[in-house]
Write an enzyme that holds these catalytic residues in place. Structure first.
Site, PDB file in Angstrom:
ATOM      1  N   GLY A  92       0.876  -1.175   0.000  1.00 16.10           N
ATOM      2  CA  GLY A  92       0.000   0.000   0.000  1.00 16.10           C
ATOM      3  C   GLY A  92       0.902   1.209   0.000  1.00 16.10           C
ATOM      4  N   SER A 125       5.847  -5.637  -1.135  1.00 14.98           N
ATOM      5  CA  SER A 125       5.902  -4.235  -1.569  1.00 14.98           C
ATOM      6  C   SER A 125       6.248  -3.310  -0.388  1.00 14.98           C
ATOM      7  CB  SER A 125       4.578  -3.869  -2.251  1.00 14.98           C
ATOM      8  OG  SER A 125       4.679  -2.650  -2.922  1.00 14.98           O
ATOM      9  N   ALA A 126       5.325  -2.482   0.075  1.00 20.98           N
ATOM     10  CA  ALA A 126       5.616  -1.604   1.216  1.00 20.98           C
ATOM     11  C   ALA A 126       6.062  -2.421   2.433  1.00 20.98           C
ATOM     12  CB  ALA A 126       4.390  -0.761   1.566  1.00 20.98           C
ATOM     13  N   HIS A 162       8.844  -3.558  -6.858  1.00 19.52           N
ATOM     14  CA  HIS A 162       8.295  -3.243  -8.194  1.00 19.52           C
ATOM     15  C   HIS A 162       9.391  -2.659  -9.081  1.00 19.52           C
ATOM     16  CE1 HIS A 162       4.022  -3.541  -6.830  1.00 19.52           C
ATOM     17  NE2 HIS A 162       4.444  -2.942  -5.746  1.00 19.52           N
ATOM     18  N   GLU A 198       9.112  -7.245 -10.330  1.00 19.96           N
ATOM     19  CA  GLU A 198       7.839  -7.873  -9.965  1.00 19.96           C
ATOM     20  C   GLU A 198       7.915  -9.369 -10.227  1.00 19.96           C
ATOM     21  OE1 GLU A 198       4.648  -5.747 -11.874  1.00 19.96           O
ATOM     22  OE2 GLU A 198       4.720  -4.172 -10.355  1.00 19.96           O
TER      23      GLU A 198
END
Lengths: 242, 242
Positions: A92, A125-126, A162, A198
């Site tokens: 997020g 991700s985050a 990413h 990714e």
């Protein structure tokens, strides 16, 4: 650093054309099997709607045979952490995630549980950004102001999730990902940055680090420059950075 | 807000295939002509190498007939600002730029000179970000930690420079620019975000704001959603945001 840390850092929760976490399913199951995990504590802080986010994550993990508890549902997040069998920190906004970890005084307890007691940590991700020394190489907008950019430090370098190779045909004049990382590396005393494409994951098992998944990574070293690593590469040397 | 403010905010210094500032040449000359500007004070803080950056900017402005002084060359930046005929704040890393403005105690003096005394302010990319209420919608990596994300507040909203429409054919799973701005707008009490496409400039002349350049902008309003504005649009209503 403890020898028992068990960390799985995903570049992204999803790759194009597949369901949430689908590409990482086998890796996650094999990662959690060693510790006989049945319930996962989910940290939904990177998005605003914690209930909705937890429901989404629950759907994905239930298919793999795991129960999911949202940490936001408990009145004592630190107790929930101390009782957890494994933790999953979703993606997020990285600033929002890190600020909420600070607001809930969770950084030191997570660090201790993962590094000293071997609590399995999965980040995406985050959630991978905050597992590193700092969030200085996130792609996200700084929508909230955390008390510091310093993060969990479960590994002694930075990650760029990413990660995207520059498109030579692009007419866009904004900095490429590589240029942004180079700007970071012009500063003194900053660590290497591992750009996870990714579909790439970093698996840390004690003092051994391996790239897994379906794409590789690009490592940016402030002194040595950039180098590519394929899936399967042993990148344990990254854990020895002082 | 004073009625005499003179502000020109560029999405980017360059558009694909042209020289530095080339596409904005006529606009810059017309902007500075009214004030009979001959020398420009350049703020190179967004990049590490201030001398090299100032030389590059000097080459571009000399062609237009202006002298350039780098603020880093003076022992008293605030005095230099007070004596300046116009200021140009160049792009690079927004966090580094804002931190240096704070480190040199320049925010309040710039705000006062521009809003109360009509000092012409030209910003490009990061230099446009710091002209707004905050840097919360920059695209840059948080490579250094500024004491706040609050910026100059020369206009009462946010800008996203290098605004990029989503590519429907992309297989990249990282958030689009629009999704990132929407995450910002899920927070309470945040202002609209003006996404300036590359080649777009916002010209503020007192209480009048107009889009100029060779591409338009996309406005994101937390309550009303997104809307497109072409070059030439009067967007003065944006200056009335409380």
């Amino acid at each position: 650093m403890g020898v028992s840390r068990q960390i799985l850092l995903l570049s992204s929760s999803t790759v194009h054309g597949t369901e949430y976490l689908k590409y990482a399913e086998n890796e996650i199951k094999s990662f959690l099997k060693n510790k006989n995990v049945q319930r996962i504590l989910f940290i939904p802080y990177a998005l605003q709607n914690h209930d909705e986010y937890t429901d989404k994550i629950r759907s994905a993990f239930v298919k793999l045979g795991y129960e999911v508890d949202g940490i936001h549902k408990t009145s004592d997040p630190i107790l929930a952490l101390n009782q957890a069998q494994a933790v999953y920190v979703g993606g997020g906004n990285t600033f929002q995630l890190l600020k909420s970890l600070y607001d809930n005084s969770l950084l030191e307890p997570i660090r201790k549980k993962v590094l000293q007691e071997g609590l399995p940590y999965i980040g995406s991700s985050a959630g991978s950004n905050v597992a590193t020394v700092s969030i200085c190489t996130t792609n996200d907008m700084p929508i909230v102001y955390p008390p510091s950019f310093k993060a969990l430090g479960l590994v002694p370098f930075n990650i760029n999730p990413h990660f995207l190779d520059a498109d030579p045909t692009s007419k866009h004049m904004g900095e490429t990902r590589e240029e942004r990382i180079k700007q970071y590396h012009e500063l003194p005393d900053v660590p290497p940055v591992l750009g996870l494409r990714e579909g790439c994951m970093l698996h840390v098992d004690g003092d051994k680090a391996t790239l897994k998944g379906i794409s590789g990574a690009k490592l940016f070293d402030p002194s040595k420059g950039a180098s590519d690593y394929e899936v399967g590469s042993d990148v344990s040397f990254l854990l020895n950075i002082q």
